[in-house]
Design a protein around this motif. Sequence first.
Motif, PDB file in Angstrom:
ATOM      1  N   ASP A 171      31.248  54.007  36.458  1.00  0.00           N
ATOM      2  CA  ASP A 171      30.657  52.760  36.947  1.00  0.00           C
ATOM      3  C   ASP A 171      31.664  51.893  37.693  1.00  0.00           C
ATOM      4  N   ASP A 172      32.946  51.921  37.259  1.00  0.00           N
ATOM      5  CA  ASP A 172      33.922  51.043  37.894  1.00  0.00           C
ATOM      6  C   ASP A 172      34.392  51.571  39.259  1.00  0.00           C
ATOM      7  N   ARG A 173      33.838  52.706  39.682  1.00  0.00           N
ATOM      8  CA  ARG A 173      34.174  53.252  40.997  1.00  0.00           C
ATOM      9  C   ARG A 173      33.093  52.956  42.041  1.00  0.00           C
ATOM     10  N   VAL A 174      32.046  52.249  41.669  1.00  0.00           N
ATOM     11  CA  VAL A 174      30.885  52.100  42.539  1.00  0.00           C
ATOM     12  C   VAL A 174      30.923  50.768  43.287  1.00  0.00           C
ATOM     13  N   ILE A 175      30.752  50.860  44.603  1.00  0.00           N
ATOM     14  CA  ILE A 175      30.637  49.665  45.443  1.00  0.00           C
ATOM     15  C   ILE A 175      29.423  49.817  46.356  1.00  0.00           C
ATOM     16  N   ASP A 176      28.928  48.700  46.835  1.00  0.00           N
ATOM     17  CA  ASP A 176      27.816  48.710  47.782  1.00  0.00           C
ATOM     18  C   ASP A 176      28.410  48.553  49.182  1.00  0.00           C
ATOM     19  N   PHE A 177      28.664  49.663  49.837  1.00  0.00           N
ATOM     20  CA  PHE A 177      29.337  49.630  51.146  1.00  0.00           C
ATOM     21  C   PHE A 177      28.768  50.730  52.017  1.00  0.00           C
ATOM     22  N   ASP A 178      28.311  50.352  53.205  1.00  0.00           N
ATOM     23  CA  ASP A 178      27.757  51.306  54.163  1.00  0.00           C
ATOM     24  C   ASP A 178      28.799  51.572  55.242  1.00  0.00           C
ATOM     25  N   HIS A 215      40.521  50.628  43.120  1.00  0.00           N
ATOM     26  CA  HIS A 215      40.999  52.006  43.033  1.00  0.00           C
ATOM     27  C   HIS A 215      41.194  52.578  44.437  1.00  0.00           C
ATOM     28  N   LYS A 216      41.839  53.729  44.490  1.00  0.00           N
ATOM     29  CA  LYS A 216      42.110  54.386  45.769  1.00  0.00           C
ATOM     30  C   LYS A 216      40.929  55.214  46.265  1.00  0.00           C
ATOM     31  N   LEU A 217      40.004  55.476  45.370  1.00  0.00           N
ATOM     32  CA  LEU A 217      38.829  56.277  45.706  1.00  0.00           C
ATOM     33  C   LEU A 217      37.617  55.625  45.074  1.00  0.00           C
ATOM     34  N   MET A 218      36.617  55.301  45.897  1.00  0.00           N
ATOM     35  CA  MET A 218      35.429  54.609  45.412  1.00  0.00           C
ATOM     36  C   MET A 218      34.183  55.423  45.775  1.00  0.00           C
ATOM     37  N   TRP A 219      33.066  55.039  45.178  1.00  0.00           N
ATOM     38  CA  TRP A 219      31.787  55.711  45.433  1.00  0.00           C
ATOM     39  C   TRP A 219      30.771  54.689  45.929  1.00  0.00           C
ATOM     40  N   THR A 220      29.922  55.088  46.881  1.00  0.00           N
ATOM     41  CA  THR A 220      28.799  54.270  47.311  1.00  0.00           C
ATOM     42  C   THR A 220      27.529  55.101  47.255  1.00  0.00           C
ATOM     43  N   ASP A 221      26.424  54.459  46.900  1.00  0.00           N
ATOM     44  CA  ASP A 221      25.132  55.140  46.888  1.00  0.00           C
ATOM     45  C   ASP A 221      24.481  55.155  48.268  1.00  0.00           C
ATOM     46  N   ARG A 222      25.088  54.466  49.217  1.00  0.00           N
ATOM     47  CA  ARG A 222      24.540  54.432  50.575  1.00  0.00           C
ATOM     48  C   ARG A 222      24.599  55.817  51.225  1.00  0.00           C
ATOM     49  N   MET A 242      31.775  42.426  47.624  1.00  0.00           N
ATOM     50  CA  MET A 242      30.999  43.655  47.499  1.00  0.00           C
ATOM     51  C   MET A 242      30.339  43.699  46.126  1.00  0.00           C
ATOM     52  N   SER A 243      29.060  43.957  46.105  1.00  0.00           N
ATOM     53  CA  SER A 243      28.341  44.000  44.839  1.00  0.00           C
ATOM     54  C   SER A 243      28.273  45.430  44.327  1.00  0.00           C
ATOM     55  N   VAL A 244      28.079  45.548  43.026  1.00  0.00           N
ATOM     56  CA  VAL A 244      27.955  46.872  42.418  1.00  0.00           C
ATOM     57  C   VAL A 244      26.547  47.390  42.643  1.00  0.00           C
ATOM     58  N   ALA A 245      26.443  48.609  43.169  1.00  0.00           N
ATOM     59  CA  ALA A 245      25.138  49.220  43.404  1.00  0.00           C
ATOM     60  C   ALA A 245      24.821  50.176  42.270  1.00  0.00           C
ATOM     61  N   VAL A 246      23.602  50.135  41.781  1.00  0.00           N
ATOM     62  CA  VAL A 246      23.174  51.019  40.701  1.00  0.00           C
ATOM     63  C   VAL A 246      22.021  51.870  41.210  1.00  0.00           C
ATOM     64  N   ALA A 247      22.131  53.173  41.055  1.00  0.00           N
ATOM     65  CA  ALA A 247      21.068  54.070  41.514  1.00  0.00           C
ATOM     66  C   ALA A 247      20.874  55.186  40.508  1.00  0.00           C
ATOM     67  N   ALA A 248      19.591  55.506  40.234  1.00  0.00           N
ATOM     68  CA  ALA A 248      19.287  56.530  39.244  1.00  0.00           C
ATOM     69  C   ALA A 248      19.793  57.892  39.681  1.00  0.00           C
ATOM     70  N   SER A 249      19.945  58.114  40.983  1.00  0.00           N
ATOM     71  CA  SER A 249      20.328  59.418  41.494  1.00  0.00           C
ATOM     72  C   SER A 249      21.846  59.624  41.523  1.00  0.00           C
ATOM     73  N   ARG A 250      22.596  58.625  41.095  1.00  0.00           N
ATOM     74  CA  ARG A 250      24.045  58.748  41.146  1.00  0.00           C
ATOM     75  C   ARG A 250      24.513  59.879  40.232  1.00  0.00           C
ATOM     76  N   PRO A 251      25.455  60.721  40.704  1.00  0.00           N
ATOM     77  CA  PRO A 251      25.948  61.815  39.858  1.00  0.00           C
ATOM     78  C   PRO A 251      26.598  61.289  38.583  1.00  0.00           C
ATOM     79  N   ALA A 252      26.466  62.057  37.510  1.00  0.00           N
ATOM     80  CA  ALA A 252      26.971  61.631  36.204  1.00  0.00           C
ATOM     81  C   ALA A 252      28.486  61.546  36.169  1.00  0.00           C
TER      82      ALA A 252
END
Length: 402
Positions: free
Chosen positions: A15-22, A46-53, A1-11
């Motif tokens: 960064d270490d919680r972000v994955i590219d997963f749909d 981690h037990k809780l991750m974030w995706t920009d998808r 899984m690659s790290v996804a970067v998006a300008a709209s991601r909440p502050a």
Amino acid sequence: MSVAVAASRPAHVPDDRVIDFDVNAPLGLGGDFHQAWHELVADTPHKLMWTDRNGGHWIVTDGPLLHQLFDRPEVLSNRILFIPRDVSQHHKLVPTTLDPPEHTPYRTLLNRALSPRTVRMIHDNIAAVSAELIDGFVASGTCDFIADYSSQFPIRIFMALVGLPQTDAAMLKYCCDAMVRANPDLPFTHASDMLAAYLAPVVRQRRQSPGDDLLSVLLVGEIDGAPMTDTRALQLAMQVLIAGLDTVVNMLGFVWYYLATHPEAQAALADVSKRADMVEEIIRRFPGVTIARLALSDIEVDDVVIRADDVVAMPTMVHGLDPSVHSCPMELDFTRRAPAHSTFGNGPHRCPGAHLARTEILISLDQWFARIPRFAYDGDAPPVVHGGIVGTLESLPLRWDA
């Protein structure tokens, strides 16, 4: 899984919680739906991750945490029930999009209508439908399990339970599927309008002249001591159909694909005296539903803060496939005792049809193995899998010695 970067991601998302997963198209979906979810659980730090998808949302990737969060309706609301949010916000059905205490009287009606006693009363009818379907193809030595069995069996049972014509099943399932699938042929609002138009006269008739079917029992039930409104009655009927025409269909497909490619599991299931005890392990291994929750207030989880109005994906696959909970979770191991899982959810929204689902799975095993004790997958490539709120197999060709 690659790290996804998006300008709209909440502050507030590190960064270490972000994955590219749909969640509607898990990585590796073309190969193995449950393997993709197992790898997500096993590989995330981690037990809780974030995706920009899908507009951006959290994903619970730990089994025990998932089980706990299902039971937190005071902070994680059912107002957003699935991903993506912009579609789910149109889903206003009851009781799934209600929270306690408003949810409670509707759920009481459902629990009573789908009680173990109700399921026992229709047990013989369920077995008869299963036997009839299998007898229709057993002599040929082949079948498409999805088309010939799993897409028909639970639906025939449910249509009889709600007292609707079997001839309407295909149209109703088409509408229901469009309301819970990613990128459906029929837009969500069109599907919802079609389902409402079909059910509105049915609801009126059942409320005026109720019978002993499931819909009648629910629609004449009282909410807080008074009849439910016409709008609520229609919403409840729609939700009952969506729930009843989908989940078991797809679980059976995943189960039979595994069995067709694992002769040792077939051999274990040949012992009819232990088969009922094996069903819970099957349910642990093959969940397929990804639902969601909406944070009503800030909540600290796993050393991060889920902010109010964040959406949290709650994949039921996470608990049973968590390697920190089960050794070798991808194996169907009938020696496990009381295997932990969240296949039916947890808390006040736990699936009211759980007992019916267990019964349908056990009866399918009984009727199938009485006629086809050994069978194999008959495809040149793995089955095509689709994501969405419910994972599905497109087809499942099987063969055996007739």
